[in-house]
Write a protein that holds these residues in place. Structure first.
Motif, short mmCIF file in Angstrom:
data_model
loop_
_atom_site.label_atom_id
_atom_site.label_comp_id
_atom_site.label_asym_id
_atom_site.label_seq_id
_atom_site.Cartn_x
_atom_site.Cartn_y
_atom_site.Cartn_z
N ILE A 143 0.87 -1.18 0.00
CA ILE A 143 0.00 0.00 0.00
C ILE A 143 0.90 1.23 0.00
CG2 ILE A 143 -1.99 1.10 1.07
CD1 ILE A 143 -2.49 -1.84 0.55
N GLY B 67 7.81 1.35 -1.64
CA GLY B 67 6.86 0.39 -2.21
C GLY B 67 7.43 -0.26 -3.47
N PHE C 8 -0.45 -0.90 -4.69
CA PHE C 8 -1.60 0.00 -4.62
C PHE C 8 -1.12 1.42 -4.40
CE2 PHE C 8 -4.43 2.59 -2.16
CZ PHE C 8 -5.70 2.36 -2.67
N ASP C 9 -1.72 2.37 -5.09
CA ASP C 9 -1.44 3.78 -4.77
C ASP C 9 -2.69 4.58 -5.11
OD1 ASP C 9 -0.09 6.43 -4.41
OD2 ASP C 9 1.72 5.21 -4.44
N TYR D 126 -8.89 -0.68 -3.74
CA TYR D 126 -8.64 -1.59 -2.60
C TYR D 126 -9.17 -2.99 -2.84
CZ TYR D 126 -6.50 1.66 0.66
OH TYR D 126 -5.61 2.49 1.28
N THR E 189 3.36 1.77 3.11
CA THR E 189 4.29 2.91 3.03
C THR E 189 3.56 4.17 2.61
OG1 THR E 189 4.81 2.39 0.73
CG2 THR E 189 6.28 1.47 2.40
N ALA E 190 2.24 4.07 2.51
CA ALA E 190 1.44 5.20 2.01
C ALA E 190 1.63 6.41 2.90
CB ALA E 190 -0.02 4.79 1.97
N GLY E 191 1.74 7.56 2.28
CA GLY E 191 1.87 8.79 3.03
C GLY E 191 2.89 9.71 2.41
N PRO F 19 6.66 11.36 2.70
CA PRO F 19 7.95 11.12 3.36
C PRO F 19 8.50 12.40 4.00
CG PRO F 19 8.31 11.31 1.02
CD PRO F 19 6.83 11.49 1.25
N LEU G 275 5.03 15.02 10.19
CA LEU G 275 4.26 14.23 9.21
C LEU G 275 2.94 13.73 9.78
CD1 LEU G 275 7.12 11.88 8.00
CD2 LEU G 275 6.20 13.86 6.81
N ASN H 229 5.94 6.99 8.57
CA ASN H 229 6.33 7.79 9.74
C ASN H 229 5.23 8.78 10.15
OD1 ASN H 229 8.88 7.06 10.69
ND2 ASN H 229 9.90 8.03 8.95
N MET I 253 7.78 -1.42 11.16
CA MET I 253 9.18 -1.70 10.83
C MET I 253 10.02 -0.45 11.11
SD MET I 253 12.07 -1.35 9.05
CE MET I 253 11.59 -0.18 7.77
N LEU J 212 15.62 -1.93 10.64
CA LEU J 212 16.42 -0.95 9.90
C LEU J 212 17.45 -0.27 10.80
CD1 LEU J 212 17.00 0.89 7.43
CD2 LEU J 212 15.17 2.39 8.26
N HIS K 188 11.04 4.74 17.05
CA HIS K 188 11.85 5.09 15.89
C HIS K 188 12.04 6.59 15.93
CE1 HIS K 188 13.61 4.85 12.01
NE2 HIS K 188 12.63 5.45 11.38
N PRO L 26 15.30 0.39 4.11
CA PRO L 26 13.98 0.19 4.72
C PRO L 26 13.20 -0.95 4.05
CG PRO L 26 14.41 2.54 4.46
CD PRO L 26 15.54 1.81 3.77
O1 TXD Z 1 12.15 3.01 9.32
C1 TXD Z 1 11.15 3.46 8.82
N1 TXD Z 1 9.97 3.09 9.27
C2 TXD Z 1 11.22 4.43 7.71
C3 TXD Z 1 10.03 5.14 7.37
C4 TXD Z 1 12.39 4.61 6.94
C5 TXD Z 1 12.36 5.39 5.82
C6 TXD Z 1 11.16 6.09 5.35
N2 TXD Z 1 10.07 6.00 6.26
C7 TXD Z 1 8.75 6.49 5.86
O2 TXD Z 1 8.19 5.60 4.90
C8 TXD Z 1 8.68 7.83 5.18
O3 TXD Z 1 8.78 8.86 6.12
C9 TXD Z 1 7.30 7.74 4.56
O4 TXD Z 1 6.31 8.04 5.54
C10 TXD Z 1 7.16 6.28 4.17
C11 TXD Z 1 7.26 5.99 2.69
O5 TXD Z 1 8.50 6.45 2.19
P1 TXD Z 1 8.76 6.50 0.60
O6 TXD Z 1 10.15 6.97 0.42
O7 TXD Z 1 8.32 5.25 -0.06
O8 TXD Z 1 7.75 7.68 0.21
P2 TXD Z 1 7.15 8.03 -1.24
O9 TXD Z 1 8.09 7.66 -2.32
O10 TXD Z 1 6.64 9.42 -1.16
O11 TXD Z 1 5.91 7.05 -1.35
C12 TXD Z 1 4.74 7.23 -0.64
C13 TXD Z 1 3.61 6.85 -1.53
C14 TXD Z 1 3.44 7.79 -2.73
O12 TXD Z 1 3.51 7.05 -3.93
C15 TXD Z 1 2.05 8.38 -2.53
O13 TXD Z 1 1.34 8.59 -3.73
C16 TXD Z 1 1.40 7.29 -1.69
O14 TXD Z 1 2.39 6.87 -0.78
N3 TXD Z 1 0.21 7.71 -0.97
C17 TXD Z 1 -0.83 6.88 -0.78
N4 TXD Z 1 -1.01 5.60 -1.14
C18 TXD Z 1 -2.17 5.03 -0.82
N5 TXD Z 1 -3.15 5.68 -0.14
C19 TXD Z 1 -2.99 6.96 0.24
N6 TXD Z 1 -3.97 7.59 0.90
C20 TXD Z 1 -1.78 7.62 -0.08
N7 TXD Z 1 -1.30 8.86 0.13
C21 TXD Z 1 -0.07 8.91 -0.41
#
Ligand code: TXD
Length: 319
Positions: free
Chosen positions: A9, A15, A33-34, A66, A78-80, A82, A92, A121, A144, A148, A176, A235
């Motif tokens: 997700i 992802g 999924f995105d 979904y 990983t949705a959200g 960064p 965040l 995060n 997770m 890491l 974390h 990660p």
């Molecule tokens: O140790 C750890 N837990 C971490 C956490 C280590 C590194 C990064 N960490 C966190 O992972 C970072 O702070 C982010 O919160 C997440 C995901 O990192 P990533 O680098 O993959 O971020 P991206 O490339 O921005 O990808 C997030 C995707 C992006 O494609 C958005 O379009 C999507 O999330 N997104 C969604 N998907 C589904 N549903 C919803 N609502 C949504 N909103 C955004």
């Protein structure tokens, strides 16, 4: 026998890397999924086209519905948004809390039997919220971060002592973030405890202190180098180690963000602890005894997580 189904997700940096690694390791079929279908479908197709030269069998699909995660065995979230340079993980919180609500609803409806790994995060608070929103049992929704953070510490220790990372064992506890609790006295090289290695001159207490500090700042160090976005290769690799432990019932002993019910004197929050991960999810929380200093650091870390959970509750009183 059908292959396991892995739903990812969020099809961003982590992802996409997860999808590639899961396919290369033939852990199962992958659904990316995105919020918009183009990116997940494009990444799924790109990775599928890597199958002939790489030689893996896996079906990859991309979606913005979904309904397509129906029956997933594992969901990795990983949705959200960064973290950007200069932004703390806590900044965040409010955006990503809304995302966890949507993701939790999707998982509750379409993949209630899944084991869920949250990566978004601020990690511990988002994992806590995702468990509440999804309604899945707490032992099946983990975060997770510990694998890491431990991997970073193992890498730095191996570099420092000039030994293979394969022989370095180390773990961190706690939330974390800056308050994580690296468990130096339990770190070993081929079973030899770090304090003994310091005594034998393999490294020094000062160098180990610097490694602890670098581990605490590991995410920020990479973020600053990249300029935009945050770490994703390590990660993704760390999360897959957890997913594999569950899919293959490996009973791995790995740190992850779990809901505590009295362990280490804490309840009602998610925080990083050592667990045994197997087919049932978190099969056991390992309650090792902490020194006074470690307990104090763990409590400070728990207090930081509680503040974020309080902020989540203020944003959504239904939580
Ligand atoms: O140790 C750890 N837990 C971490 C956490 C280590 C590194 C990064 N960490 C966190 O992972 C970072 O702070 C982010 O919160 C997440 C995901 O990192 P990533 O680098 O993959 O971020 P991206 O490339 O921005 O990808 C997030 C995707 C992006 O494609 C958005 O379009 C999507 O999330 N997104 C969604 N998907 C589904 N549903 C919803 N609502 C949504 N909103 C955004």
């Amino acid at each position: 026998m059908p292959r396991p189904k892995i739903a990812l997700i969020g099809a961003g940096h982590i992802g996409g890397t997860l999808a590639h690694l899961a396919a290369l390791r033939e852990l199962g079929d992958v659904t990316l999924f995105d919020v918009t279908a183009g990116t997940p479908r494009g990444k799924a197709l790109d990775i599928a086209e890597a199958a002939p030269p790489a030689g893996f069998d896996a079906v990859l699909t991309g979606t913005d519905s979904y309904a397509d995660i129906e029956g997933a065995d594992i969901c990795i979230v990983t949705a959200g948004v960064p973290r950007k340079p200069g932004m703390t993980r806590d900044d965040l919180l409010s955006v990503n809390l809304g995302v966890m609500k949507a993701v939790g609803d999707g998982i509750r409806t379409h993949a209630p039997g899944a084991f869920v790994i949250c990566i978004t995060n601020p990690l511990d608070a988002m994992t806590w919220a995702l468990q509440r929103y999804s309604g899945l049992p707490a032992e099946r929704v983990v975060g997770m971060a510990g694998v890491l953070d431990s991997a970073r510490m193992r890498h730095f220790l191996a570099l420092d002592m000039g030994v293979s990372v394969k022989d370095v064992s180390a773990f961190v506890l706690g939330g974390h973030g800056d308050t994580m609790v690296p468990m130096i006295r339990h770190a070993t090289v081929a079973g030899i405890p770090l304090p003994e290695l310091i005594a034998a001159g393999w490294t020094t207490a000062e160098r180990v202190d610097a490694i602890v500090e670098r581990t605490r700042n590991g995410g920020a160090e990479i973020g600053a180098l990249l300029g935009t976005g945050s770490a994703y290769y390590a990660p993704a690799t760390a999360a897959l180690e957890m997913a594999e432990a569950v899919l293959k019932d490996q009973k791995r002993v790995l740190p992850c963000s779990c809901r505590l019910s009295g362990e280490f004197g804490q309840s009602g929050l998610n925080i990083g602890v050592l667990t045994i991960l197997g087919a049932a999810g978190v099969e056991r929380i390992v309650e090792l005894s902490l020194t006074e200093d470690e307990q104090r650091e763990f409590e400070a870390s728990a207090a930081a997580v509680r503040t974020l959970i309080g902020a989540c509750r203020a944003l959504d009183p239904a939580l």
